[in-house]
Design an enzyme around this catalytic site. Structure first.
Site, PDB file in Angstrom:
ATOM      1  CB  SER A  66      43.504  -0.185 -19.222  1.00 45.39           C
ATOM      2  OG  SER A  66      44.520  -0.338 -20.196  1.00 45.39           O
ATOM      3  CB  SER A  67      42.685  -1.998 -24.307  1.00 48.81           C
ATOM      4  OG  SER A  67      44.015  -1.580 -24.145  1.00 48.81           O
ATOM      5  CB  THR A  68      38.538  -4.581 -23.221  1.00 44.49           C
ATOM      6  OG1 THR A  68      39.167  -5.181 -22.087  1.00 44.49           O
ATOM      7  CG2 THR A  68      39.359  -4.896 -24.461  1.00 44.49           C
ATOM      8  CE  LYS A  70      40.196   2.232 -22.962  1.00 49.14           C
ATOM      9  NZ  LYS A  70      41.055   3.003 -23.873  1.00 49.14           N
ATOM     10  CB  CYS A 104      39.167   6.583 -24.912  1.00 45.62           C
ATOM     11  SG  CYS A 104      39.831   5.132 -25.791  1.00 45.62           S
ATOM     12  CB  SER A 305      46.605   2.707 -19.918  1.00 45.71           C
ATOM     13  OG  SER A 305      45.260   3.139 -19.787  1.00 45.71           O
ATOM     14  CG  MET A 314      46.586   4.379 -23.765  1.00 45.20           C
ATOM     15  SD  MET A 314      48.280   3.921 -23.364  1.00 45.20           S
ATOM     16  CE  MET A 314      48.760   5.304 -22.328  1.00 45.20           C
ATOM     17  N   GLY A 315      45.419   6.197 -27.922  1.00 46.05           N
ATOM     18  CA  GLY A 315      45.344   7.258 -28.920  1.00 46.05           C
ATOM     19  C   GLY A 315      45.681   8.616 -28.352  1.00 46.05           C
TER      20      GLY A 315
END
Length: 392
Positions: A66-68, A70, A104, A305, A314-315
């Site tokens: 999920s972090s990549t 995007k 994000c 996430s 997550m920010g």
């Protein structure tokens, strides 16, 4: 089979905070994808390599997390007093789905730099040395964010000695301010309660604080879930029953928060709300093997996430954590020690993070004026991405 050519689209691959994504200028997208809709979604899916039943995104720019997985689309702002409009698309990995429901926070750190590089910020707004305060209109949630981007000799300074847990190498610090980050009409607590019980059929009743700040988030007590709050990714993500449990809680929380009208709609809103569980501060080893000391944090937080435990934080969820910590009576505030506070430092799977928040009560309703945090960002690659011409 008729030969299909590839087209190339100007793009930039960037790290922002603990995330990575593919950045585009709106005007550089193919004309069919310059408007919201099916063509845009199909283009972005093909760029990152989704849907992929193997969940690896081998045939695309995504990194199978999920972090990549995007994408970001930027344009010169149409909003008064802003420099750039920022639209974020969270791309599902194994499904043909792009979620536009939230922001994000991590990639926000890269928006200012990309906007400057791309000529979306007027030269008069960029000092020769100092900080360029890029005024960002977050188009998904219709909120203002200010990124203070370091400038040296008229250019963005990406290298530096700022260390961010979850990112291997140091870089230049980018300070970010989320202005009035509550969703919608500014109601931080959609149910009107700072602490309540969330009833989930077949699972039970859970103590919860449900908040709309940064991103809609459901905070739960780790102990009630059978966890310590020091878990790492493999402890949760390798447990299908745990993931199913969290998804069911998320769906019922979304319903109670008014984000969906029917339970089944939660599957089409994977990006929001987030689910997080909190516990008192403890000693533990981070995912890199770094020793995290209880005395250095106010509490421990773990967040999911897109159906998986996040490798760091997550920010946008950090914004929710800071806001909830600043408001007496919430679960986060209680676990952090209670009372009024303007900042909180929490432990996450990759280390620790400090976030500040300014909250106040007005007309018997809580309001947060600003949440601030430090991140970093760096361009990893620039040029063009290529996609088959028939993919969208």
């Amino acid at each position: 089979m008729k030969p299909v050519k590839q087209i190339r689209v100007p793009a930039c691959y960037m790290r922002g905070g603990t995330s990575k994504g593919v950045f585009f200028k709106l005007e550089d997208l193919p004309s069919a994808a310059q408007q919201p809709g099916e063509a845009r979604d199909k283009l972005l899916l093909r760029v990152v390599g989704s849907p992929d039943p193997y969940a690896k995104q081998i045939d695309g720019m995504g990194g199978a997390s999920s972090s990549t997985s995007k994408t970001v689309i930027l344009a010169k702002s149409q909003q008064s007093g802003h420099d750039v409009d920022y639209l974020f698309g969270q791309v599902a990995i194994d499904k043909a789905f792009v979620d536009w429901s939230g922001n994000c926070g991590n990639l926000t750190a890269a928006v200012g730099a990309f906007a400057i590089y791309s000529g979306l910020v007027g030269p008069a707004r960029i000092p020769h040395n100092g900080f360029a305060s890029v005024r960002i209109w977050q188009a998904n949630i219709k909120k203002t964010i200010i990124a203070h981007v370091p400038i040296v000799d008229g250019e963005v300074q990406e290298c530096g000695d700022f260390e961010l847990d979850g990112v291997t190498f140091p870089a230049a610090e980018v300070q970010i301010e989320f202005v009035d980050p509550a969703d919608g009409d500014g109601a931080l607590f959609p149910t009107g309660q700072v602490l309540e019980q969330l009833d989930v059929p077949e699972l039970g009743s859970f103590t919860a604080s449900m908040i709309n700040a940064g991103i809609p988030t459901i905070f739960l007590d780790a102990a009630e879930l059978g966890y310590r709050g020091t878990e790492l990714q493999e402890d949760i993500n390798n447990d299908p029953q745990a993931l199913a449990k969290f998804e069911k809680i998320r769906a019922y929380g979304a319903l109670k928060m008014g984000l969906i009208e029917q339970l089944e709609q939660a599957a089409q809103r994977q990006h929001t709300p987030k689910v997080a569980f909190v516990a008192r501060s403890q000693d533990y080893l981070s995912s890199s093997g770094k020793a995290i000391k209880a005395i250095d944090n106010d509490l421990c937080v773990r967040a999911l996430s897109m159906g998986q435990l996040h490798h760091a934080m997550m920010g946008t969820a950090a914004v929710a954590i800071a806001t909830a910590a600043a408001i007496p009576g919430t679960l986060v505030n209680q676990v952090a020690g209670g009372g009024e506070r303007e900042s909180v430092r929490f432990g996450h799977p990759s280390g620790s993070l400090k976030v500040g928040a300014q909250a106040r009560k007005q007309n018997n309703r809580w309001q947060v004026d600003k949440v601030s945090m430090s991140r970093s960002a760096r361009i990893l690659m620039e040029g063009w991405v290529r996609v088959p011409s028939d993919s969208f």
